[in-house]
Design a protein around this motif. Structure first.
Motif, short mmCIF file in Angstrom:
data_model
loop_
_atom_site.label_atom_id
_atom_site.label_comp_id
_atom_site.label_asym_id
_atom_site.label_seq_id
_atom_site.Cartn_x
_atom_site.Cartn_y
_atom_site.Cartn_z
N UNK A 66 25.58 25.76 10.44
CA UNK A 66 24.15 25.68 10.67
C UNK A 66 23.51 27.04 10.91
N UNK A 67 24.21 28.09 10.51
CA UNK A 67 23.64 29.42 10.62
C UNK A 67 23.74 30.01 12.02
N UNK A 68 23.00 31.09 12.24
CA UNK A 68 23.07 31.84 13.49
C UNK A 68 21.83 32.71 13.58
N UNK A 69 21.59 33.23 14.76
CA UNK A 69 20.45 34.12 14.95
C UNK A 69 20.92 35.56 14.90
N UNK A 126 29.37 28.42 -8.52
CA UNK A 126 29.10 29.84 -8.69
C UNK A 126 27.84 30.27 -7.94
N UNK A 127 26.91 29.32 -7.78
CA UNK A 127 25.75 29.57 -6.92
C UNK A 127 26.23 29.72 -5.47
N UNK A 128 27.18 28.87 -5.08
CA UNK A 128 27.76 28.97 -3.74
C UNK A 128 28.37 30.34 -3.51
N UNK A 129 29.06 30.86 -4.52
CA UNK A 129 29.69 32.17 -4.41
C UNK A 129 28.65 33.27 -4.21
N UNK A 130 27.53 33.18 -4.90
CA UNK A 130 26.48 34.20 -4.76
C UNK A 130 26.00 34.28 -3.31
N UNK A 159 21.17 36.53 5.76
CA UNK A 159 22.60 36.20 5.73
C UNK A 159 22.85 34.82 6.33
N UNK A 160 22.11 34.49 7.40
CA UNK A 160 22.25 33.18 8.03
C UNK A 160 21.83 32.06 7.07
N UNK A 161 20.70 32.25 6.40
CA UNK A 161 20.24 31.26 5.41
C UNK A 161 21.26 31.15 4.28
N UNK A 162 21.82 32.29 3.86
CA UNK A 162 22.83 32.29 2.79
C UNK A 162 24.06 31.47 3.19
N UNK A 163 24.45 31.57 4.46
CA UNK A 163 25.60 30.79 4.95
C UNK A 163 25.34 29.29 4.83
N UNK A 164 24.16 28.87 5.25
CA UNK A 164 23.81 27.45 5.19
C UNK A 164 23.78 26.96 3.74
N UNK A 165 23.13 27.73 2.87
CA UNK A 165 23.03 27.33 1.46
C UNK A 165 24.41 27.31 0.80
N UNK A 166 25.26 28.25 1.18
CA UNK A 166 26.64 28.28 0.66
C UNK A 166 27.34 26.95 0.92
N UNK A 167 27.27 26.48 2.15
CA UNK A 167 27.93 25.23 2.50
C UNK A 167 27.32 24.04 1.78
N UNK A 168 26.01 24.07 1.56
CA UNK A 168 25.35 22.97 0.84
C UNK A 168 25.89 22.88 -0.59
N UNK A 169 25.97 24.04 -1.27
CA UNK A 169 26.42 24.03 -2.65
C UNK A 169 27.92 23.73 -2.76
N UNK A 173 29.50 20.63 -4.86
CA UNK A 173 30.59 20.82 -5.82
C UNK A 173 31.78 19.94 -5.49
N UNK A 174 32.11 19.81 -4.20
CA UNK A 174 33.23 18.97 -3.80
C UNK A 174 32.95 17.50 -4.10
N UNK A 175 31.72 17.07 -3.85
CA UNK A 175 31.35 15.68 -4.13
C UNK A 175 31.47 15.39 -5.63
#
Length: 199
Positions: A66-69, A126-130, A159-169, A173-175
Motif C-alpha cells: 500500500x505504498x509509503x510516505x 511488462x508494465x509491472x516491470x516498468x 516511487x510509492x505510487x509505482x510500488x502500488x501500481x506494480x503490485x496491481x499489474x 498478470x497472475x490472475x
C-alpha cells in the motif's frame, strides 16, 4: 497442456515465438525453484533481517503493498544502517537483473499463449516491470548515495505510487495466468473424458 494451446496460431510471428517459447520449461523450472526457496528462506529473517521498519508493516519498500510516505522511507534509509543499505543495494541489483526479467518473461509467455483473444494482456507483466524499475532504482540509488544525495520528496511519492501500481499489474498478470491454466486443465479433462467414451 503446458506446451500447447488451442488458441495458439502460427500467424503470431514475434520474438517470443522464435526465442522465448522454446525455453518455456526453463522459465517454469526457475519460477518453481524460486517458489520453493520462499518456503525455505524467510525474507524477513534470512535475507533482510531488520524488522518491519516501514510503518511496522514491511521490511523494505519493495514489499509495501500500500505504498509509503517520504518520511517513512527517509527514516528507513537511516534505520537499516550501513549493513542494511549495502544488503538492500545487492537485493535491488539482483531484482533488476534476474527477478524482473524472469517474472515478466514467465507471465508474459503464459499470457501470450493463452486463450485470451486480446493480445494487449500480453503487456501487463511488462508494465509491472516498468513500475518495479522506478521503485527499485529509486531506492537502490538512495542507499548507494546515502546520505549525500537522496531522492526528493516528490520523487519518493512517485516511487510509492509505482510500488502500488506494480503490485496491481502483477496481480492482474497472475490472475490471467492462473485462469488460463485452469481453462486448459478443464479442456484437457474434457478431451480425455470424450476419448474414453469413444473407446
Amino acid at each position: 497442456f503446458f506446451f500447447k494451446s488451442s488458441s495458439f496460431t502460427m500467424t503470431k510471428n514475434s520474438f517470443f515465438e522464435k526465442k522465448i517459447l522454446p525455453y518455456r520449461l526453463i522459465l517454469w523450472t526457475a519460477m518453481l525453484l524460486y517458489g520453493a526457496s520462499q518456503l525455505v528462506w524467510d525474507p524477513k529473517r534470512d535475507i533482510f533481517p531488520y524488522g518491519d521498519v516501514i510503518n511496522n508493516e514491511c521490511p523494505m519498500p519493495d514489499m509495501c503493498f500500500f505504498g509509503y510516505t517520504p518520511k517513512q522511507i527517509l527514516e528507513w534509509y537511516q534505520a537499516i544502517g550501513n549493513e542494511g543499505r549495502s544488503r538492500y543495494g545487492m537485493i535491488a541489483f539482483m531484482d533488476t537483473v534476474i527477478m524482473m526479467p524472469l517474472y515478466s518473461l514467465f507471465l508474459g509467455t503464459e499470457i501470450y499463449i493463452s486463450s485470451f483473444s486480446n493480445d494487449i494482456f500480453f503487456f501487463v507483466p511488462f508494465v509491472a516491470v516498468l513500475f518495479d524499475l522506478v521503485e527499485t532504482l529509486t531506492h537502490g540509488y538512495a542507499v548507494v548515495m546515502f546520505p549525500d544525495h537522496l531522492p526528493g520528496e516528490m520523487w519518493l511519492k512517485i516511487a510509492s505510487v509505482a510500488t502500488i501500481i506494480k503490485f496491481i499489474f502483477i496481480a492482474i498478470a497472475l490472475i490471467l495466468t492462473v485462469t488460463n491454466l485452469i481453462q486448459r486443465v478443464v479442456i484437457l479433462g474434457k478431451k480425455e473424458t470424450k476419448s474414453n467414451k469413444t473407446e
